[in-house]
Design an enzyme around this catalytic site. Sequence first.
Site, PDB file in Angstrom:
ATOM      1  N   HIS A  39       0.846  -1.189   0.000  1.00 55.50           N
ATOM      2  CA  HIS A  39       0.000   0.000   0.000  1.00 55.50           C
ATOM      3  C   HIS A  39       0.886   1.245   0.000  1.00 55.50           C
ATOM      4  CE1 HIS A  39       0.453  -0.729   4.502  1.00 55.50           C
ATOM      5  NE2 HIS A  39       1.049   0.422   4.291  1.00 55.50           N
TER       6      HIS A  39
HETATM    7  C1  T46 Z   1       2.736   0.677   6.882  1.00 54.12           C
HETATM    8  C2  T46 Z   1       3.537  -0.540   7.127  1.00 54.12           C
HETATM    9  C3  T46 Z   1       5.009  -0.257   7.205  1.00 54.12           C
HETATM   10  C4  T46 Z   1      -4.591   0.090  13.145  1.00 54.12           C
HETATM   11  O1  T46 Z   1      -5.736  -0.081  13.565  1.00 54.12           O
HETATM   12  N1  T46 Z   1      -3.820   1.112  13.604  1.00 54.12           N
HETATM   13  C5  T46 Z   1      -2.552   1.333  13.163  1.00 54.12           C
HETATM   14  O2  T46 Z   1      -1.882   2.290  13.619  1.00 54.12           O
HETATM   15  C6  T46 Z   1      -2.002   0.446  12.171  1.00 54.12           C
HETATM   16  C7  T46 Z   1      -0.587   0.656  11.657  1.00 54.12           C
HETATM   17  C8  T46 Z   1      -2.779  -0.580  11.716  1.00 54.12           C
HETATM   18  N2  T46 Z   1      -4.046  -0.760  12.198  1.00 54.12           N
HETATM   19  C9  T46 Z   1      -4.843  -1.886  11.733  1.00 54.12           C
HETATM   20  C10 T46 Z   1      -5.266  -1.801  10.260  1.00 54.12           C
HETATM   21  C11 T46 Z   1      -5.391  -3.256   9.862  1.00 54.12           C
HETATM   22  O3  T46 Z   1      -6.666  -3.740  10.214  1.00 54.12           O
HETATM   23  O4  T46 Z   1      -4.071  -3.071  11.831  1.00 54.12           O
HETATM   24  C12 T46 Z   1      -4.354  -3.943  10.757  1.00 54.12           C
HETATM   25  C13 T46 Z   1      -3.083  -4.331  10.032  1.00 54.12           C
HETATM   26  O5  T46 Z   1      -2.626  -3.197   9.278  1.00 54.12           O
HETATM   27  P1  T46 Z   1      -1.933  -3.374   7.863  1.00 54.12           P
HETATM   28  O6  T46 Z   1      -2.503  -4.532   7.139  1.00 54.12           O
HETATM   29  O7  T46 Z   1      -1.939  -2.053   7.174  1.00 54.12           O
HETATM   30  O8  T46 Z   1      -0.433  -3.764   8.314  1.00 54.12           O
HETATM   31  P2  T46 Z   1       0.896  -3.782   7.449  1.00 54.12           P
HETATM   32  O9  T46 Z   1       1.921  -4.471   8.249  1.00 54.12           O
HETATM   33  O10 T46 Z   1       0.616  -4.286   6.068  1.00 54.12           O
HETATM   34  O11 T46 Z   1       1.282  -2.244   7.285  1.00 54.12           O
HETATM   35  C14 T46 Z   1       1.737  -1.522   8.401  1.00 54.12           C
HETATM   36  C15 T46 Z   1       1.019  -0.162   8.508  1.00 54.12           C
HETATM   37  O12 T46 Z   1      -0.425  -0.351   8.532  1.00 54.12           O
HETATM   38  C16 T46 Z   1       1.319   0.717   7.327  1.00 54.12           C
HETATM   39  O13 T46 Z   1       0.899   2.015   7.609  1.00 54.12           O
HETATM   40  O14 T46 Z   1       3.169   1.583   6.186  1.00 54.12           O
HETATM   41  O15 T46 Z   1       3.133  -1.290   8.276  1.00 54.12           O
END
Ligand code: T46
Length: 138
Positions: free
Chosen positions: A55
């Site tokens: 993303h």
């Molecule tokens: C990024 C990379 C480096 C929250 O509710 N609050 C938060 O602050 C974050 C970061 C995530 N979430 C929730 C959103 C999703 O339901 O946690 C879940 C997993 O998030 P995501 O699939 O986006 O995780 P990654 O590891 O793919 O990405 C993360 C960060 O979300 C993103 O901003 O840049 O790490």
Amino acid sequence: MKNIIKTKLSYIIEVPKIEDEGYLCFMESNNHVPFSIKRIYYIFDVIKNAVRGKHTHKKTKQVIFCIQGSITIILDNGKDKEAITLNRPNQGLFLDKMMWHEMVAFKEGTVLLVVASDIYKEDDYIRNYRAYLEEVGT
Ligand code: T46
């Protein structure tokens, strides 16, 4: 003291590492980190072969530290790509807004620490690669 190591699409920030019966690293808003930190999150116990990220953020800037273990981050600005391996706890990769990124090759036991310029807002994400390419005009 901070050092910047330029990469093709971004840069790595080296934060101070103080040796004193072990090591201590620190970072400060608008000094080592080039924005006011509004959120900190961490990622750990990632399953084998996971690919995270995939993303970009419309406005949020981040610095991602691999404080334990090793990962590779693939940066993509819509034109060029770059793979950067992070494996030193005092080195963080600057993730600018509108930089597509994927995290791969998590070594077992890896812990990531991320500092961000804004609170979590799902509408700040672009999670569809085609939509991203249209946004950056490629
Ligand atoms: C990024 C990379 C480096 C929250 O509710 N609050 C938060 O602050 C974050 C970061 C995530 N979430 C929730 C959103 C999703 O339901 O946690 C879940 C997993 O998030 P995501 O699939 O986006 O995780 P990654 O590891 O793919 O990405 C993360 C960060 O979300 C993103 O901003 O840049 O790490």
